[in-house]
Design a protein around this motif. Structure first.
Motif, short mmCIF file in Angstrom:
data_model
loop_
_atom_site.label_atom_id
_atom_site.label_comp_id
_atom_site.label_asym_id
_atom_site.label_seq_id
_atom_site.Cartn_x
_atom_site.Cartn_y
_atom_site.Cartn_z
N GLY A 89 0.79 -1.21 0.00
CA GLY A 89 0.00 0.00 0.00
C GLY A 89 0.83 1.27 0.00
O GLY A 89 2.04 1.26 -0.22
N ALA A 90 0.14 2.40 0.25
CA ALA A 90 0.77 3.72 0.32
C ALA A 90 0.21 4.43 1.54
O ALA A 90 -0.84 4.07 2.06
CB ALA A 90 0.48 4.52 -0.96
N ASP A 91 0.92 5.46 1.97
CA ASP A 91 0.52 6.16 3.19
C ASP A 91 0.97 7.61 3.09
O ASP A 91 2.00 7.91 2.48
CB ASP A 91 1.17 5.48 4.41
N VAL A 92 0.19 8.51 3.69
CA VAL A 92 0.60 9.91 3.83
C VAL A 92 0.52 10.28 5.31
O VAL A 92 -0.50 10.01 5.96
CB VAL A 92 -0.27 10.88 3.01
N SER A 93 1.56 10.88 5.81
CA SER A 93 1.59 11.31 7.19
C SER A 93 1.99 12.78 7.26
O SER A 93 2.28 13.41 6.25
CB SER A 93 2.57 10.44 8.00
N HIS A 94 2.01 13.29 8.47
CA HIS A 94 2.29 14.70 8.74
C HIS A 94 3.51 14.80 9.64
O HIS A 94 3.71 13.95 10.53
CB HIS A 94 1.05 15.31 9.41
N ARG A 95 4.32 15.80 9.43
CA ARG A 95 5.41 16.11 10.33
C ARG A 95 5.32 17.59 10.66
O ARG A 95 5.09 18.43 9.78
CB ARG A 95 6.77 15.80 9.69
N GLY A 96 5.51 17.92 11.94
CA GLY A 96 5.41 19.30 12.36
C GLY A 96 6.42 19.64 13.43
O GLY A 96 6.94 18.75 14.12
N GLY A 97 6.67 20.92 13.60
CA GLY A 97 7.59 21.40 14.61
C GLY A 97 7.75 22.89 14.49
O GLY A 97 7.19 23.52 13.58
N ASN A 98 8.50 23.49 15.39
CA ASN A 98 8.79 24.91 15.27
C ASN A 98 9.65 25.16 14.04
O ASN A 98 10.41 24.29 13.61
CB ASN A 98 9.51 25.41 16.52
N PRO A 99 9.54 26.35 13.43
CA PRO A 99 10.39 26.64 12.26
C PRO A 99 11.85 26.34 12.56
O PRO A 99 12.38 26.64 13.63
CB PRO A 99 10.16 28.15 12.05
N ARG A 127 14.67 15.73 12.54
CA ARG A 127 14.66 14.82 13.68
C ARG A 127 13.30 14.15 13.74
O ARG A 127 12.26 14.79 13.54
CB ARG A 127 14.92 15.62 14.96
N ASP A 128 13.29 12.85 14.00
CA ASP A 128 12.03 12.12 14.14
C ASP A 128 11.59 12.19 15.59
O ASP A 128 12.16 11.53 16.46
CB ASP A 128 12.21 10.66 13.70
N TYR A 129 10.57 13.02 15.84
CA TYR A 129 10.09 13.20 17.20
C TYR A 129 9.31 11.97 17.68
O TYR A 129 8.70 11.27 16.87
CB TYR A 129 9.18 14.42 17.29
N PRO A 130 9.28 11.71 18.97
CA PRO A 130 8.49 10.58 19.50
C PRO A 130 7.02 10.71 19.12
O PRO A 130 6.44 11.80 19.22
CB PRO A 130 8.70 10.68 21.02
N GLY A 131 6.43 9.61 18.68
CA GLY A 131 5.04 9.64 18.24
C GLY A 131 4.22 8.54 18.88
O GLY A 131 4.31 8.29 20.08
N ASN A 132 3.46 7.84 18.03
CA ASN A 132 2.51 6.84 18.54
C ASN A 132 3.09 5.42 18.58
O ASN A 132 2.36 4.48 18.85
CB ASN A 132 1.23 6.86 17.70
N PRO A 168 2.25 22.87 21.72
CA PRO A 168 3.08 22.83 22.94
C PRO A 168 3.98 21.60 23.00
O PRO A 168 4.91 21.54 23.81
CB PRO A 168 2.04 22.81 24.06
N ALA A 169 3.72 20.60 22.13
CA ALA A 169 4.56 19.40 22.10
C ALA A 169 5.83 19.59 21.30
O ALA A 169 6.74 18.76 21.37
CB ALA A 169 3.77 18.22 21.51
N ASN A 170 5.91 20.68 20.53
CA ASN A 170 7.08 20.88 19.66
C ASN A 170 8.35 21.07 20.47
O ASN A 170 8.43 22.00 21.29
CB ASN A 170 6.90 22.13 18.78
N PRO A 171 9.37 20.25 20.24
CA PRO A 171 10.68 20.53 20.86
C PRO A 171 11.30 21.77 20.21
O PRO A 171 10.99 22.12 19.06
CB PRO A 171 11.50 19.28 20.56
N VAL A 172 12.17 22.42 20.91
CA VAL A 172 12.93 23.52 20.32
C VAL A 172 14.02 22.91 19.43
O VAL A 172 14.77 22.06 19.91
CB VAL A 172 13.57 24.40 21.41
N PRO A 173 14.06 23.28 18.12
CA PRO A 173 15.11 22.69 17.27
C PRO A 173 16.48 22.93 17.85
O PRO A 173 16.85 24.05 18.21
CB PRO A 173 14.93 23.44 15.94
N ALA A 174 17.24 21.84 17.96
CA ALA A 174 18.55 21.94 18.61
C ALA A 174 19.69 21.74 17.64
O ALA A 174 20.85 21.95 18.00
CB ALA A 174 18.65 20.89 19.73
N ASP A 175 19.38 21.29 16.41
CA ASP A 175 20.48 21.06 15.47
C ASP A 175 20.01 21.30 14.06
O ASP A 175 18.84 21.55 13.84
CB ASP A 175 21.03 19.64 15.60
#
Length: 295
Positions: free
Chosen positions: A188-198, A212-217, A288-295
């Protein structure tokens, strides 16, 4: 169809979350529940993802319309009235009977999202998708946008295609707080979302970017697909001007010594379309779950 294939299982086992993934995976079904159908009918935007049957490249593309343009016509079928713009790189796939396709409806107003994956059937007014997998996700990393307006006189301009990111496109990506990623596997195929602070997406070169792959489900559906098939398509939206930037290429997951994960994407082709979408969204309220980009 099993909930997880070997690619997802391998990552779940590496991180030690198989039991959690099994629990979360019970939410995946093959039917569209009434609450999901009601959510879908309120959305003005749907993102589609699939592999072009001729080039084998994977693309993610947006479709917009008045709420109700995408709706559940049966508990196992979604119909979409409308098409991608002429010349969209996903258009050949969307004209092909039986193509495996992934979709996501994401509502920034409520920070909710719904994914439906299945098989495509072109129709005279758009397309229909027979559902194989339907599920929702938590609101993590979704930026809230309180409202949108339709800019009726906005029309797509000629697309700009290339094999490297321009300086403008690199700035666009570096300032993004959201993107969509389409991936595929043999089932199959899949579409997902990724988000974070700019800044959460880093442009490493004119032909490479990473995040960075943030912790998810704990499902590891996207990274599982990438482990099995490296092809991927990314979609960046300008939520104000309607400009879209579609990228296709290959992705891989890198693991740090501390277990942190980073995804690196190597570009094959880019398509930028100014004023592609008629929607203008309000300014974001970052999750509020967005980490501050560190790298």
């Amino acid at each position: 169809m099993p909930v997880y294939h070997e690619g997802s299982r391998a990552l779940q086992d590496r991180v030690g979350v198989r039991e959690t993934a099994d629990h979360v995976g019970r939410a995946i079904g093959d039917g569209i529940k009434p609450v999901a159908a009601a959510f879908l009918e309120l959305q003005p935007l749907l993102v589609l993802g699939a592999a072009d049957p001729e080039t084998a490249r994977v693309w993610a593309s947006p479709v917009t319309g008045a709420p109700g343009f995408a709706r559940a016509t049966t508990p196992h079928q979604m119909s979409v009235t409308g098409r991608v713009r002429p010349g969209d790189p996903l258009a050949p796939a969307l004209a092909t009977e039986g193509v495996r396709i992934g979709t996501i409806a994401l509502d920034p107003r409520t920070r909710r999202r719904m994914r439906l994956n299945g098989r495509l059937r072109p129709t005279p007014r758009g397309l229909a998708i027979s559902a194989d997998r339907v599920f929702s996700n938590c609101p993590k990393y979704i930026q809230r946008r309180q409202s949108y307006e339709v800019v009726a006189d906005r029309g797509a301009k000629d697309p700009r295609r290339g094999t490297e990111l321009t300086a403008h496109q690199r700035r666009f990506i570096a300032s993004a707080d959201t993107f969509f990623i389409a991936t595929v596997h043999e089932e199959g195929a899949d579409v997902s979302h990724r988000g974070g602070n700019p800044g959460f997406v880093r442009v490493d070169s004119p032909r490479a970017l990473s995040w960075r792959d943030y912790p998810g489900n704990s499902m590891f559906l996207t990274l599982g697909n990438i482990r099995s098939d490296s092809r991927a398509g990314l979609l960046f939206l300008d939520w104000t001007t309607g400009t879209t930037l579609q990228l296709t290429g290959e992705a891989r997951t890198l693991f740090g010594a501390d277990g942190a994960r980073r995804v690196r994407f190597e570009l094959t082709e880019a398509t930028e379309t100014p004023s592609a979408l008629p929607l203008r969204w309000s300014e974001p309220e970052y999750s509020p779950a967005n980490p501050v980009p560190a790298d």
